[in-house]
Design a protein around this motif. Structure first.
Motif, PDB file in Angstrom:
ATOM      1  N   GLU A 114     -14.973 -16.312   9.726  1.00 12.71           N
ATOM      2  CA  GLU A 114     -14.850 -15.849  11.104  1.00 12.71           C
ATOM      3  C   GLU A 114     -16.224 -15.451  11.663  1.00 12.71           C
ATOM      4  OE1 GLU A 114     -12.260 -16.304  12.857  1.00 12.71           O
ATOM      5  OE2 GLU A 114     -13.287 -15.388  14.572  1.00 12.71           O
TER       6      GLU A 114
ATOM      7  N   ARG B 210     -18.322 -18.504  12.357  1.00 13.52           N
ATOM      8  CA  ARG B 210     -17.897 -19.169  13.591  1.00 13.52           C
ATOM      9  C   ARG B 210     -18.433 -18.422  14.823  1.00 13.52           C
ATOM     10  NH1 ARG B 210     -13.297 -21.091  11.822  1.00 13.52           N
ATOM     11  NH2 ARG B 210     -12.276 -19.065  11.944  1.00 13.52           N
TER      12      ARG B 210
ATOM     13  N   LYS C 168     -11.692 -24.560  19.992  1.00 18.63           N
ATOM     14  CA  LYS C 168     -11.944 -23.132  20.301  1.00 18.63           C
ATOM     15  C   LYS C 168     -13.411 -22.809  20.532  1.00 18.63           C
ATOM     16  CE  LYS C 168      -7.794 -21.194  18.402  1.00 18.63           C
ATOM     17  NZ  LYS C 168      -7.161 -21.051  17.119  1.00 18.63           N
ATOM     18  N   SER C 169     -14.288 -23.226  19.607  1.00 17.24           N
ATOM     19  CA  SER C 169     -15.705 -22.852  19.741  1.00 17.24           C
ATOM     20  C   SER C 169     -16.306 -23.458  21.004  1.00 17.24           C
ATOM     21  CB  SER C 169     -16.499 -23.317  18.520  1.00 17.24           C
ATOM     22  OG  SER C 169     -16.095 -22.611  17.379  1.00 17.24           O
TER      23      SER C 169
ATOM     24  N   ALA D 236     -19.210 -24.309  12.270  1.00 19.76           N
ATOM     25  CA  ALA D 236     -17.919 -23.739  11.876  1.00 19.76           C
ATOM     26  C   ALA D 236     -17.969 -23.248  10.439  1.00 19.76           C
ATOM     27  CB  ALA D 236     -16.827 -24.782  12.036  1.00 19.76           C
ATOM     28  N   SER D 237     -18.851 -23.825   9.641  1.00 16.96           N
ATOM     29  CA  SER D 237     -18.936 -23.420   8.235  1.00 16.96           C
ATOM     30  C   SER D 237     -20.357 -23.672   7.755  1.00 16.96           C
ATOM     31  CB  SER D 237     -17.923 -24.235   7.415  1.00 16.96           C
ATOM     32  OG  SER D 237     -18.511 -24.789   6.269  1.00 16.96           O
TER      33      SER D 237
ATOM     34  N   LYS E 120     -12.103 -30.049  17.239  1.00 17.77           N
ATOM     35  CA  LYS E 120     -11.615 -28.672  17.402  1.00 17.77           C
ATOM     36  C   LYS E 120     -11.979 -28.212  18.820  1.00 17.77           C
ATOM     37  CE  LYS E 120     -11.251 -27.344  12.736  1.00 17.77           C
ATOM     38  NZ  LYS E 120     -10.452 -28.497  12.352  1.00 17.77           N
TER      39      LYS E 120
END
Ligand code: FAD
Length: 294
Positions: free
Chosen positions: A248, A251, A282-283, A216-217, A280
């Motif tokens: 973005e 990700r 979404k991913s 994510a980062s 989380k």
């Protein structure tokens, strides 16, 4: 709730991979609300086979871990494994935690040693366990729990005798009675396959579930990998550097990279996928969708 080994046996018999999600205890009431109100309901749409909840570093989240596992099981009907670490617990305290876990209907424990807090060296608690294998033995003698352990495709960072010695210790843990292994995150599938082949060569039947983290980062993944000794392949690291602070784009790249990893792992016989969700959705959902599994 059920033993994860039985859930996996059912999936294997049906020719399907076992999919699991790992969560950590939230720090605030808002975090709890988001998790139970949005994140978990979203992830449940993917039909996971089980979940697991971490035990805070240095043995710090006993109540929270058990509470969250119980709530996931009761409110969402999803079998969930509680992580449990040896650090800062005597054998008697571990016994008390297991009593409480059993009372809460928890049937699966990920038996871990745990890490010393940053800046300190690992030290066995007086009257406690030195290695996770002793916790496995304790669980097996006590009965009533399915048992998971951690495996390290690149070898454990503290194992001064090197990777092969660490893998021998893993075989020892399994032989003490573990049902399954979940790996630390890794970014080169060759590391996973080397460990899987080694375990096969030792006649180990316990499934080796690959631990997958969707990046994510860039800063976060560099920190995590340095902490646990996971290597970032050069191509992967330099792509993250190119993407810089574009969160973005990082990700998206993380989703693309993890999708490729998962696809190859499943094609080449991994028994399932264990996602480090970082609480989380979404991913992970995008990756499963890419794999045609959401
Ligand atoms: P062990 O199996 O006890 O191994 C620890 C070290 O001792 C290794 O270097 C091993 O090679 C060595 N060793 C083992 N047996 C012997 C022996 N007989 N003689 C000599 N050396 C030996 N940490 C948390 O605090 N909370 C969590 O919830 C958590 N969840 C995790 C989940 C997964 C899937 C993974 C991969 C790790 C997790 N961790 C967690 C981190 C874990 O606690 C640390 O990596 C810890 O340092 C090692 O734990 P272990 O259970 O593998 O230890």
């Amino acid at each position: 709730m059920r033993f994860i080994r039985d859930i996996h046996a059912g999936k294997e018999a049906a020719g399907k991979p076992t999919i699991s999600f790992e969560f950590f205890p939230f720090k605030t009431p808002e975090g709890e609300e988001t998790f139970f109100g949005k994140t978990l309901p979203a992830l449940m749409t993917a039909g996971p086979d089980y979940a697991s909840v971490t035990y805070g570093a240095g043995g710090s989240t006993r109540e929270k871990t058990l509470e969250i596992v119980e709530r996931i099981q009761n409110d969402f009907g999803l079998t969930t494994m509680a992580h449990l670490t040896c650090i800062r617990h005597t054998r008697a305290e571990i016994g008390g935690i297991l009593d409480e876990a059993a009372n809460r209907g928890i049937q699966n424990i990920l038996a871990l040693r745990g890490d010393a807090p940053p800046g300190e060296n690992w030290a066995q608690t007086e009257g406690g366990f030195e290695f996770a294998s002793e916790l496995v033995t304790h669980l097996r003698e006590r009965g009533g729990f399915g048992i998971g352990v951690a495996g390290f495709p690149e070898g454990h960072i503290d194992c001064t005798e090197g990777r092969d010695a660490d893998w021998r210790h893993l075989v020892g843990k399994i032989n003490h009675g573990a049902d399954l292994v979940i790996t630390q995150m890794f970014f080169d599938n060759a590391d996973y396959f080397r460990l899987a082949d080694y375990l096969k060569g030792q006649d180990v039947a316990a499934p080796l579930f690959p631990g997958i983290i969707p990046v994510a980062s860039a800063a976060q993944i560099k920190k995590f990998s340095a902490m646990c000794g996971a290597t970032l392949p050069e191509k992967f690291a330099s792509r993250l550097d190119e993407l810089g602070d574009d969160a973005e784009a990082v990700r998206e790249y993380g989703i693309e990279y993890a999708t490729g990893q998962c696809r190859e792992l499943l094609e080449r016989g991994a028994p399932g996928l264990h996602f480090y969700t970082l609480n989380k959705s979404k991913s992970v959902l995008r990756i499963l969708d890419n794999l045609g599994m959401a």
